[in-house]
Design an enzyme around this catalytic site. Structure first.
Site, short mmCIF file in Angstrom:
data_model
loop_
_atom_site.label_atom_id
_atom_site.label_comp_id
_atom_site.label_asym_id
_atom_site.label_seq_id
_atom_site.Cartn_x
_atom_site.Cartn_y
_atom_site.Cartn_z
N TYR A 1 0.83 -1.20 0.00
CA TYR A 1 0.00 0.00 0.00
C TYR A 1 0.86 1.25 0.00
O TYR A 1 2.08 1.18 0.23
CB TYR A 1 -0.96 0.00 1.20
CG TYR A 1 -0.31 0.31 2.54
CD1 TYR A 1 0.51 -0.62 3.18
CD2 TYR A 1 -0.50 1.55 3.15
CE1 TYR A 1 1.09 -0.33 4.40
CE2 TYR A 1 0.08 1.85 4.38
CZ TYR A 1 0.88 0.90 5.00
OH TYR A 1 1.48 1.19 6.20
N LYS B 1 6.55 -2.01 1.92
CA LYS B 1 5.37 -1.42 2.57
C LYS B 1 4.16 -2.35 2.40
O LYS B 1 3.26 -2.09 1.60
CB LYS B 1 5.09 -0.03 1.99
CG LYS B 1 4.20 0.82 2.88
CD LYS B 1 4.28 2.27 2.52
CE LYS B 1 3.28 3.12 3.26
NZ LYS B 1 3.36 3.06 4.72
N GLU C 1 11.98 2.38 14.36
CA GLU C 1 11.04 3.39 13.86
C GLU C 1 9.74 3.27 14.63
O GLU C 1 9.59 2.40 15.49
CB GLU C 1 10.80 3.20 12.36
CG GLU C 1 10.13 1.89 12.02
CD GLU C 1 9.86 1.69 10.53
OE1 GLU C 1 9.75 2.69 9.80
OE2 GLU C 1 9.75 0.52 10.12
N LEU D 1 11.24 1.26 7.32
CA LEU D 1 10.71 1.64 6.01
C LEU D 1 11.37 2.95 5.61
O LEU D 1 11.49 3.87 6.44
CB LEU D 1 9.19 1.85 6.12
CG LEU D 1 8.51 2.26 4.82
CD1 LEU D 1 8.38 1.08 3.87
CD2 LEU D 1 7.15 2.87 5.09
#
Ligand code: PDD
Length: 288
Positions: free
Chosen positions: A33, A149, A182, A207
């Site tokens: 996505y 992702k 993250e 990411l």
């Protein structure tokens, strides 16, 4: 105006939009996505988002569902049909619909595409940036390919929920050695005492956020140094500033980590000036 979604070639009422029960995204999280911010009638950083989509699809050997130009058209059309000037556009591509079998379906199964858009009042994010947000830390428990992702986000879901339950806006994953990787849906940054921006290298464990990449350009424009290196939770707690970045939060200051105040507990000036300059530097394409 009813909300409209694009589902596999058709624009349908959002309330009626549906995918097949054997969509591999639904059954295996076998899909990817992207989320783009829409600000003042512009889609922000669409080129970088679609470049990353291309990478995610290639890593998983999923074909593009449409030509790139056609997908850009659909994204704009969904934004237009929903009258969104500020908010976000979401797109999801899965490996398609096929009888349940872990291995890839036979050739010829077409990838499935869903595009939605929603309005988000700009003052909501602005207020969060003005007050700053709290984060908690949680042990890193995701797979190694977080650079893709994918819609497989269960650890992220659980981490974000834990943050909510503890009155925080975000959860930072922390690896075995105590380094922050993250956030559950954001990249993590700190500002050192001498004013350098620090964020983890995107080669491993995170990411590569589009906002993160564009923020490097913003930092260059503001003559700020960026160090790509891992940082410990302890360093973050003692930092001059901390902040998070994503398409939905842009740059949002962090004022508390695990209950410990960062600096004076107020949003830092570096984060706020990066946030201000972001719109001028990011790519802006008319949303419709
Ligand atoms: N999340 N890290 C993770 C795990 C993310 O899910 C995201 C984005 C980011 C920031 O990437 P970008 O700057 O390209 O938005 C980092 C989106 C917004 C989401 O899942 O809604």
């Amino acid at each position: 105006m009813p909300r409209i979604a694009y589902v596999n070639g058709r624009y349908v009422r959002h309330a009626d939009a549906a995918v097949h029960i054997e969509d591999r995204g639904y059954q295996f999280a076998d899909g990817v996505y992207e989320v783009c911010e829409i600000s003042g009638g512009f889609i922000m950083d669409m080129t970088r988002h679609l470049d990353r989509l291309d990478r995610s699809l290639r890593e998983l050997k999923i074909d593009w569902p449409l030509h790139r130009r056609a997908l850009e058209f659909v994204m704009r059309e969904v934004v237009r049909r929903n009258g969104v000037r500020d908010g976000l556009v979401y797109l999801q591509v899965t490996r398609g619909v096929a009888p349940r079998d872990h291995a890839f379906p036979p050739p010829g199964i077409r990838p499935a595409l869903v595009v939605t858009a929603k309005r988000v009042a700009p003052h909501i994010a602005a207020m969060r940036a003005e007050s700053g947000v709290k984060v908690i830390t949680v042990p890193e428990n995701r797979w190694e390919r977080v650079d893709i992702k994918t819609v497989g986000l269960l650890p992220n879901v659980l981490a974000k929920q834990k943050a909510r339950e503890e009155g925080a806006a975000e959860a930072w994953f922390v690896d075995n050695e105590g380094f922050v990787t993250e956030g559950s849906s954001t990249n993590a940054w700190i500002v050192t005492a001498d004013g350098k921006l620090v964020t983890r290298p995107a080669e491993l464990g995170i990411l590569r956020g589009v906002t993160r990449t564009t923020l490097m350009d913003v930092a260059a424009k503001l003559n700020l140094d960026v160090q790509e290196r891992a940082f410990l939770v302890e360093e973050a707690k003692g930092a001059r500033e901390a902040f998070i970045t994503s398409a939905t939060s842009v740059v949002t200051p962090v004022v508390e980590i695990d209950g410990q105040t960062v600096a004076n507990g107020r949003p830092g000036s570096v984060a706020l000036s990066l946030r201000q300059a972001f719109f001028d530097v990011a790519e802006k394409l008319p949303a419709c």
